[in-house]
Write a protein that holds these residues in place. Structure first.
Motif, PDB file in Angstrom:
ATOM      1  N   LYS A   6       0.835  -1.193   0.000  1.00 25.91           N
ATOM      2  CA  LYS A   6       0.000   0.000   0.000  1.00 25.91           C
ATOM      3  C   LYS A   6       0.875   1.250   0.000  1.00 25.91           C
ATOM      4  N   ASP A   7       0.270   2.362  -0.351  1.00 23.80           N
ATOM      5  CA  ASP A   7       1.026   3.610  -0.451  1.00 23.80           C
ATOM      6  C   ASP A   7       1.441   4.140   0.915  1.00 23.80           C
TER       7      ASP A   7
ATOM      8  N   THR B 102      -0.872  -5.935  -7.938  1.00 21.81           N
ATOM      9  CA  THR B 102      -1.747  -5.343  -6.920  1.00 21.81           C
ATOM     10  C   THR B 102      -0.981  -4.377  -6.017  1.00 21.81           C
ATOM     11  N   ASN B 103       0.300  -4.139  -6.296  1.00 27.58           N
ATOM     12  CA  ASN B 103       1.068  -3.171  -5.528  1.00 27.58           C
ATOM     13  C   ASN B 103       0.741  -1.757  -6.003  1.00 27.58           C
ATOM     14  N   ASP B 104       0.738  -0.805  -5.070  1.00 26.02           N
ATOM     15  CA  ASP B 104       0.392   0.571  -5.407  1.00 26.02           C
ATOM     16  C   ASP B 104       1.264   1.079  -6.557  1.00 26.02           C
ATOM     17  N   SER B 105       0.657   1.843  -7.445  1.00 27.72           N
ATOM     18  CA  SER B 105       1.358   2.300  -8.645  1.00 27.72           C
ATOM     19  C   SER B 105       2.562   3.179  -8.328  1.00 27.72           C
ATOM     20  N   SER B 106       2.605   3.781  -7.127  1.00 26.69           N
ATOM     21  CA  SER B 106       3.728   4.646  -6.774  1.00 26.69           C
ATOM     22  C   SER B 106       5.048   3.887  -6.739  1.00 26.69           C
TER      23      SER B 106
ATOM     24  N   THR C  10       2.972  -3.518 -10.338  1.00 27.54           N
ATOM     25  CA  THR C  10       2.037  -2.556  -9.773  1.00 27.54           C
ATOM     26  C   THR C  10       0.685  -2.693 -10.454  1.00 27.54           C
ATOM     27  N   THR C  11      -0.275  -1.901  -9.979  1.00 26.09           N
ATOM     28  CA  THR C  11      -1.617  -1.949 -10.559  1.00 26.09           C
ATOM     29  C   THR C  11      -1.645  -1.461 -12.001  1.00 26.09           C
TER      30      THR C  11
END
Length: 502
Positions: free
Chosen positions: A348-349, A419-423, A445-446
């Motif tokens: 998550k971010d 499914t990891n945050d795009s950041s 990432t997503t």
């Protein structure tokens, strides 16, 4: 003459004395040879670009390899037996040293493939005994043994999403009745330091990784239902509470440290636990539903990170996450069509590692090229190291497709995404996102996605000898977040293998 006669009689007596106890033991030998020949491309890095803008040269080679596994069972009775399994391989032809070139590289796993052969390469894969406590239904297995947690919704040639490997331990199983069983296990995946290690004084007294697992298989055959709740708890030693890349004290834990913690190092007083629930539903046979749910959490003291003496900060390396997979299908006489889906929570971010489920040695697989549902010694685990953490996907399959006797085919098509945050895509180019926290896999990432296609074939040439063909293709599309050039090449494989089982 009398001396010769006495000598012969003495030798005969020794032979009888040696053979006497062995006669009470039934010795059984079984195993198999694997050979594979093929061509693969871009199976390591997808041919991407690094942080300096340099293209990563990737593998594109023909290959030939072989492996032998043979097992010896020493069966004293139905209540007592011992098993030892040896492995020679994987030996890649032309590699691994040979006596023609001297002794360098001639010893160790996979050696002996170069000219001259003569590799010292016999490995002990299993060595355990099975026994039943007298007058009870309690069976015990102890030694170096295969261990796996329940996992139904995957490929038949693959294993579990958390831990599925060979290791040392004890497994005790008790059957209460036709419906209820209980299995309690203690395994020790890793104990990096022993009493005679010269540097033991630098660490605390207990540094082993000990894991205890409990499964409760519930079988209701008349209803076509199997339910297996399970749980596992682990102690991850008393380690040092700081990490310096110069001394690399945590390298002694290898991939285990990376699979459990958020930083790749293990803080002091580590604890890890998992809970899961697996279902097999065949109530409406030939229609079936298989599902698996699991959650895991790792906690330890915070970790001080250093780089060649420079302090990088104090890191919270706690980690937790969950995963679910499901497989729905219908068994026909000529094929088994099915659909599979999975979801593994990602980072998550707001917390750099919260969201990734800890793993010890995953072997999950639905496809035969991107994951581990593969025959013999074909290439596999290209997508994410047999780990569904940080990914989700959906796939269609037509398996056991048979129109001609002894000839079968498997066709699979899968779409997957991160499914990891795009950041996290901005932190590094894709080919450098091989963080050990993913246990050897890439971080998707997503905004990243991919697809895989398999066409696998098996033909029984004669009893005991089968020829396989594995054809696989993978395309990944990685977002150019952060300005990185994430152009990648497609991965593919075409290989033929032979398996002789005896």
């Amino acid at each position: 003459k009398m001396k010769k006669l006495c000598g012969i009689l003495a030798l005969f007596g020794l032979v009888l004395g040696w053979a006497g106890p062995a006669a009470a033991t039934d010795i059984k030998i079984k195993g198999y040879f694997d050979f594979v020949y093929g061509w693969y491309s871009n199976t390591s890095t997808f041919g991407g670009v690094d942080s300096n803008g340099q293209s990563i040269s990737d593998d594109s080679n023909p290959y030939a390899a072989q492996r032998l596994r043979f097992q010896i069972d020493f069966v004293a009775s139905e209540q007592l037996s011992g098993t030892v399994q040896f492995e020679i391989g994987d030996i890649h032809w032309g590699s691994g040293g040979g006596d023609t070139w001297g002794y360098t590289g001639q010893s160790g796993r996979g050696s002996g493939g170069a000219m001259g052969s003569d590799g010292v390469n016999v490995e002990t894969k299993h060595a355990y005994i099975d026994w039943i406590v007298p007058e009870t239904d309690l069976s015990i297995r102890m030694g170096i043994l295969p261990f796996a947690l329940p996992n139904y919704a995957n490929g038949p040639l693959s294993g579990g999403a958390v831990m599925d490997d060979d290791m040392a331990g004890i497994i005790a199983a008790y059957t209460f009745n036709d419906y209820i069983g209980l299995t309690l296990s203690w395994v020790r995946p890793w104990n990096p330091l022993t009493d005679d290690d010269w540097d033991r004084a630098a660490f605390t007294d207990h540094d082993a990784v000990d894991v205890f697992a409990l499964t409760l298989p519930l079988t209701f055959a008349e209803y076509g239902l199997e339910i297996t709740p399970w749980g596992m708890y682990g102690f991850v030693g008393e380690t040092d509470d700081s990490y310096d890349s110069d001394t690399d004290t945590y390298s002694r834990y290898g991939d285990i440290g990376g699979g459990l913690s958020g930083t790749g190092g293990l803080g002091d007083d580590g604890r890890v636990w998992w809970a899961g629930l697996s279902f097999k539903i065949t109530t409406w046979d030939p229609f079936f539903i298989y599902t698996d749910f699991m959650y895991g959490s790792y906690t330890s003291d915070d970790l001080d990170m250093w780089d060649n003496g420079a302090y990088l900060g104090n890191f919270d390396n706690d980690r937790d996450g969950w995963a679910v997979s499901a497989r729905i299908g219908y068994k026909l006489e000529w094929a088994t069509p099915s659909v599979i889906g999975w979801y593994g929570s990602g980072m998550k971010d707001d917390d750099s590692w919260d969201g990734l489920m800890p793993v010890l040695s995953p072997d999950w697989g639905f496809t035969s090229f991107g994951w581990s549902n593969s025959w013999g010694i074909f290439r596999e685990a290209v997508v994410s190291g047999n780990n569904i953490t940080g990914t989700w996907g959906i796939g269609l399959a037509l398996e056991d497709l048979t129109f001609v006797e002894k000839l079968s085919h498997n066709i699979r098509v899968v779409y997957f995404q991160g499914t990891n945050d795009s950041s996290y895509g901005r932190t590094a180019p894709f080919v450098e996102r091989t963080n050990p926290a993913l246990f050897g896999g890439y971080l998707y990432t997503t905004d990243d996605w991919g697809m895989e296609v398999n066409l696998d074939t098996a033909y029984e040439i004669m009893e005991g000898l089968t020829v396989y063909n594995q054809s696989g293709y993978i395309h990944v599309d990685i977002d150019d977040a952060g300005g990185w050039n994430n152009d990648t090449d497609d991965a593919w494989e075409f290989a033929v293998g032979f398996n002789y089982t005896f």
